[in-house]
Design an enzyme around this catalytic site. Structure first.
Site, PDB file in Angstrom:
ATOM      1  CG  ASP A 176      -8.839  -0.591  11.669  1.00 49.52           C
ATOM      2  OD1 ASP A 176      -7.949  -1.369  11.260  1.00 49.52           O
ATOM      3  OD2 ASP A 176      -9.234   0.389  11.005  1.00 49.52           O
ATOM      4  CG  ASP A 200      -0.324  -0.563   2.469  1.00 50.94           C
ATOM      5  OD1 ASP A 200       0.916  -0.512   2.578  1.00 50.94           O
ATOM      6  OD2 ASP A 200      -1.047  -1.034   3.346  1.00 50.94           O
ATOM      7  CG  HIS A 248      -5.812  -1.882   8.638  1.00 51.91           C
ATOM      8  ND1 HIS A 248      -5.907  -0.686   9.312  1.00 51.91           N
ATOM      9  CD2 HIS A 248      -4.484  -2.158   8.602  1.00 51.91           C
ATOM     10  CE1 HIS A 248      -4.703  -0.278   9.650  1.00 51.91           C
ATOM     11  NE2 HIS A 248      -3.811  -1.162   9.227  1.00 51.91           N
TER      12      HIS A 248
END
Ligand code: F6R
Length: 256
Positions: free
Chosen positions: A132, A64, A134
């Site tokens: 969270d 990413d 991800h």
């Protein structure tokens, strides 16, 4: 089911992951590695650099990248990958790609997918996990079939990553990330997590229901997953005794 290995500490996990990568590179010098950034994989890069293996044929695809940082920003994942992976490991910079840098951002997702396919797919994908849940920057709600695309980071992820910037407001809101579908196409997933802050995310990924609300649970749909955790990150897992027992009784001939 993922193979879960609970190790004494981060450096033991990093050393094990480095061994798995080196075994692969011995068999296939032009291995295609999927590269995570962030704090979690740092020990792997240090361990690989220490071993001094020739990795010059290895190809790399980062998971990413932030969208909106100026070129050369020290916290852009391209800069981070260059500084923490390419240079210390002696990778060929022309063989390492980071999404969002191939052309206009509007088509960057498709361009990246095409580049991964042209390289023959990712052999081993290193993954961290966000608090969270991800993986990559696929925040809760991401489709399990998603491919590389531009997404919006949650406030929680921006707060978690604010430690790399002067303030949370400087953390970009948008990112481009390999999708869960992209990640699932890699041949072997190696997910690492350390510390109690990751315990809930790891339990949801490994033992929770398979749901878009816990993007890490996509690993349950993959046939070859290795999860390397310390005691803190393992602290919410229900089947810890079984994981330890399975590791202690792993046949010698069986690799990770
Ligand atoms: C980074 C990435 C993220 C991180 C995750 C954990 O390329 O894809 O999923 O792996 O945010 O970050 P750290 O390792 O900094 O806790």
């Amino acid at each position: 089911m993922a193979e879960v290995v609970i190790l004494d500490d981060e450096s033991a996990a990093a050393g094990l992951a480095a061994n798995v990568i080196l075994d692969l590179v011995r068999r296939k010098p032009a291995t295609v590695l999927g590269l995570a950034t962030g704090s979690t994989p740092l020990g792997i890069w240090l361990a690989l650099a220490d071993r001094g293996a020739d990795l010059s044929d290895v190809r790399g695809f980062a998971l990413d990248e932030y969208v909106g940082l100026p070129d050369g920003h020290p916290q852009s994942y391209r800069s981070v990958i260059t500084r923490e992976v390419v240079e210390p490991l002696g990778l060929d910079p022309n063989r390492v790609m980071v999404p969002g840098h191939l052309g206009p951002i509007e088509t960057a997702g498709n361009d990246y997918e095409r580049a991964i396919r042209a390289a023959g797919g990712v052999d081993l994908q290193v993954l961290g996990i966000g608090t969270d849940g991800h993986i990559g920057f696929n925040e809760p709600g991401s489709s399990f079939e998603s491919l590389t695309r531009v997404k919006t980071l949650t406030r929680q992820t921006r707060e978690d990553n604010a430690r790399f910037f002067d303030s949370v407001d400087e953390v970009p809101v948008n990112c481009i990330t390999q999708g869960l579908g992209t990640i699932r196409r890699a041949k072997h997933l190696v997910l690492l997590a350390f510390g109690e802050a990751k315990a809930k995310a790891i339990a949801a990924a490994v033992e929770g229901p398979v749901t878009a609300s816990a993007p890490g649970s996509a690993i349950q749909l993959h046939p070859h997953v290795t999860v390397l955790v310390d005691g803190g990150a393992a602290s919410e897992l229900a089947n810890v005794d079984y994981y330890r027992y399975a590791w202690a009784n792993k046949p010698e001939w069986e690799s990770l």
